[in-house]
Design an enzyme around this catalytic site. Structure first.
Site, PDB file in Angstrom:
ATOM      1  CE1 TYR A 186      -4.226   1.722   0.669  1.00  0.00           C
ATOM      2  CE2 TYR A 186      -2.695   3.306   1.626  1.00  0.00           C
ATOM      3  CZ  TYR A 186      -3.949   3.001   1.127  1.00  0.00           C
ATOM      4  OH  TYR A 186      -4.914   3.955   1.088  1.00  0.00           O
ATOM      5  CG  PHE A 216      -8.800  15.114 -24.753  1.00  0.00           C
ATOM      6  CD1 PHE A 216      -9.021  14.706 -26.059  1.00  0.00           C
ATOM      7  CD2 PHE A 216      -9.235  14.291 -23.727  1.00  0.00           C
ATOM      8  CE1 PHE A 216      -9.657  13.505 -26.330  1.00  0.00           C
ATOM      9  CE2 PHE A 216      -9.866  13.094 -23.997  1.00  0.00           C
ATOM     10  CZ  PHE A 216     -10.077  12.698 -25.294  1.00  0.00           C
ATOM     11  CG  ASP A 217     -13.254  14.387 -24.833  1.00  0.00           C
ATOM     12  OD1 ASP A 217     -12.233  14.071 -24.210  1.00  0.00           O
ATOM     13  OD2 ASP A 217     -13.983  13.548 -25.397  1.00  0.00           O
ATOM     14  CG  ASP A 233      -3.009  16.912 -22.023  1.00  0.00           C
ATOM     15  OD1 ASP A 233      -2.387  15.826 -22.047  1.00  0.00           O
ATOM     16  OD2 ASP A 233      -4.234  16.988 -22.178  1.00  0.00           O
ATOM     17  CB  ALA A 243      -1.762  12.467 -23.727  1.00  0.00           C
ATOM     18  CE  LYS A 268      -4.886   9.193 -24.642  1.00  0.00           C
ATOM     19  NZ  LYS A 268      -5.701   9.247 -23.418  1.00  0.00           N
ATOM     20  CG  HIS A 325     -18.371  12.785 -26.902  1.00  0.00           C
ATOM     21  ND1 HIS A 325     -18.366  13.781 -25.960  1.00  0.00           N
ATOM     22  CD2 HIS A 325     -17.133  12.228 -26.861  1.00  0.00           C
ATOM     23  CE1 HIS A 325     -17.169  13.828 -25.382  1.00  0.00           C
ATOM     24  NE2 HIS A 325     -16.410  12.894 -25.907  1.00  0.00           N
TER      25      HIS A 325
HETATM   26  N1  F0G Z   1      -5.412  14.642 -22.594  1.00  0.00           N
HETATM   27  C1  F0G Z   1      -5.369  14.245 -23.879  1.00  0.00           C
HETATM   28  C2  F0G Z   1      -4.626  15.051 -24.878  1.00  0.00           C
HETATM   29  C3  F0G Z   1      -6.016  13.080 -24.263  1.00  0.00           C
HETATM   30  O1  F0G Z   1      -5.974  12.697 -25.529  1.00  0.00           O
HETATM   31  C4  F0G Z   1      -6.709  12.326 -23.275  1.00  0.00           C
HETATM   32  C5  F0G Z   1      -7.413  11.106 -23.632  1.00  0.00           C
HETATM   33  C6  F0G Z   1      -6.730  12.790 -21.965  1.00  0.00           C
HETATM   34  C7  F0G Z   1      -6.059  13.961 -21.658  1.00  0.00           C
HETATM   35  C8  F0G Z   1      -7.462  12.052 -20.870  1.00  0.00           C
HETATM   36  O2  F0G Z   1      -6.788  10.895 -20.532  1.00  0.00           O
HETATM   37  O3  F0G Z   1      -8.337   9.024 -21.146  1.00  0.00           O
HETATM   38  O4  F0G Z   1      -6.372   8.666 -19.657  1.00  0.00           O
HETATM   39  O5  F0G Z   1      -8.328   9.916 -18.847  1.00  0.00           O
HETATM   40  N2  F0G Z   1      -7.645  10.768 -24.808  1.00  0.00           N
HETATM   41  C9  F0G Z   1      -8.264   9.565 -25.298  1.00  0.00           C
HETATM   42  C10 F0G Z   1      -8.529   9.710 -26.765  1.00  0.00           C
HETATM   43  C11 F0G Z   1      -9.420   9.071 -24.515  1.00  0.00           C
HETATM   44  O6  F0G Z   1      -9.226   8.840 -27.326  1.00  0.00           O
HETATM   45  O7  F0G Z   1      -8.034  10.649 -27.377  1.00  0.00           O
HETATM   46  P1  F0G Z   1      -7.508   9.555 -20.028  1.00  0.00           P
END
Ligand code: F0G
Length: 461
Positions: free
Chosen positions: A60, A112-113, A203, A205, A246, A437
């Site tokens: 833990y 990102f969304d 960000d 990713a 990613k 979506h």
């Molecule tokens: N930031 C970016 C640029 C992303 O593309 C994503 C996720 C996230 C943050 C959020 O990360 O999914 O680990 O919680 N993108 C995926 C996509 C879901 O299909 O582009 P997460």
């Protein structure tokens, strides 16, 4: 590891997409032949990663798996404090949820969304300022992911400057076509942010893919190692949020890394409430070990050359089929310009969603809409928001598909492009308040001329 792919007939797929409410998220993955819904957590892990998982320590507190992850993250990103989270949006929740108050602004090259949602649920406003080079999908500019520095400077020195909570740069720019951001742009945005007294948040990713493009395209970087470019990118940031699904090359996981000890201490408090003790965050020990290996593997330039090359190959095949895409190809995905391919479907009828459904029926391929469906409604006015482009994103999982499988995707698009007017618009019949979506449902408008016999398609508005 290999997985069987179940073949489905066109007729089956017509029924399946209807049962899914014309929402690609509601399909079973067994009913998909080439799954380009996302590159997130869908890649194959390496032998070294599987081996590392066997060493996973599930204590833990204070587990050696965390120490290995911490060492790797410090080495790769050069930030002292490393906090694991269960995925990227949890990193957003920890940091943005703490930082933001209503009335504040987050300004970005492209949220990102989930990032946008984390800004908006605090009552703050998410503003995107993409570079003017991104205005024309057909222009092959090298860094279409950049933030517009002129607009950023105007905001940071204008009447709303005091409302800006941070500048957030997404590398690569996912909602902007997976396009890279230049190092010069990140450095300049960082200077502007710091002059205004606000943090620069990265960000990250797809930071390794972004670094590959910097090496390929930015003057002066051809001889630099991708690993060094990654370090230079993060050197301009105060905070890094990462979805490790990613460029961490893992199936689950995320990170927050920061330089400031006090900020880290405040994040730890939130982590204990929302994610877990700071030496595991939201992750299992074995997953932290896989990520520790993945963070280093992703910097392998042979891997990156193949990865980016494979996406480019898909892009060239789609272009050769006469289907418009965002050019040049993105790092992780091809963005098909559904608005341009289907000019007879207005934005109110979700052309990219409609194209996504048509592509599934045609070739068993699943993409994802990056358009009016995903943009949702303005939280203030409740009006539907329409982005500049209606795109169908075809995201390529890492180390998973062959070139030949991707060519079947281009072939299916080519068949649709022969009779684009057969693709009809959609009407939304169900929508959630945020991130609609994922769960929205649709009904088709008009009758697809080619298949008048599909049951259910008769009962429409
Ligand atoms: N930031 C970016 C640029 C992303 O593309 C994503 C996720 C996230 C943050 C959020 O990360 O999914 O680990 O919680 N993108 C995926 C996509 C879901 O299909 O582009 P997460």
């Amino acid at each position: 590891m290999v997985e069987p792919i179940r073949r489905t007939s066109r007729r089956e797929r017509e029924l399946l997409i209807e049962a899914a409410g014309f929402n690609l998220f509601d399909l079973r993955s067994d009913d998909v032949m080439v799954d380009l819904l996302t590159d997130s957590g869908t890649g194959a892990m390496s032998a070294e990663q599987w081996a590392a998982m066997m060493r996973g320590d599930e204590s833990y507190a204070g587990s050696p798996s965390f120490e290995r992850l911490q060492r790797a993250a410090r080495e790769v990103f050069g930030m002292e404090y490393v906090l694991p989270t269960h995925q990227g949006r949890a990193a957003e929740h920890l940091y943005l949820g703490m930082l933001l108050a209503p009335e504040q602004i987050v300004v970005s090259n492209g949220h990102f969304d989930t990032t946008r949602a984390h800004v908006e649920i605090t009552g703050a406003t998410a503003i995107d300022m993409p570079t003017a080079a991104a205005d024309d999908p057909q222009v092959r500019a090298p860094f279409k992911g950049d933030i517009d520095l002129g607009r950023l400077e105007a905001l940071l020195s204008g009447p709303d400057a005091g409302r800006v909570a941070c500048v957030l740069i997404t590398v690569t720019n996912n909602t902007g076509g997976g396009q890279p951001v230049s190092l010069g742009n990140v450095a300049a945005a960082s200077r502007l942010a710091h002059t205004a007294g606000v943090p620069l948040v990265l960000d990250a990713a797809r930071i390794a893919e972004n670094a590959w493009f910097v090496k390929e395209r930015e003057t002066g970087y051809a001889q630099h190692r991708v690993a060094d470019i990654v370090r230079e990118l993060t050197s301009h940031a105060d905070v890094m949020l990462m979805s490790a699904k990613k460029d961490g090359l893992v199936n689950i996981g995320g990170l927050v890394t920061v330089r400031d000890q006090d900020l880290y201490a405040r994040l730890v408090e939130r982590s204990i409430v929302y994610e877990g003790f700071p030496t595991y965050g939201g992750m299992a020990g074995r997953d932290m070990d896989a990520l520790a290996v993945g963070l280093r593997e992703v910097l392998d330039e042979s891997y990156l050359a193949h990865r980016i090359g494979q996406v480019e190959h898909l892009g060239e095949a789609i272009l050769a089929a006469g289907v418009p895409i965002m050019e040049p190809s993105g790092g992780h995905a091809i963005y098909v310009d559904a608005g341009a391919l289907l000019p007879h479907v207005p934005a109110e009828e979700f052309p990219a969603q409609a194209l996504g459904c048509a592509l599934y029926v045609e070739g068993g391929v699943r993409g994802v809409e990056i358009g009016s469906n995903m943009m949702g409604r303005d939280p203030q006015t409740g009006e539907n928001r329409h982005p500049r482009f209606e795109m169908l994103r075809l995201a390529v999982p890492r180390r998973t598909y062959t070139h030949t499988q991707l060519e079947t995707v281009a072939d299916a698009l080519a068949r649709i492009a022969l009779h684009p007017t057969q693709v009809q618009g959609l009407r939304m019949t169900h929508e959630a308040r945020v991130l609609r979506h994922f769960t929205a449902r649709f009904a088709p408008l008009g009758r697809p001329a080619a298949h008048p016999d599909v049951p259910g398609l008769e009962t429409r508005a």
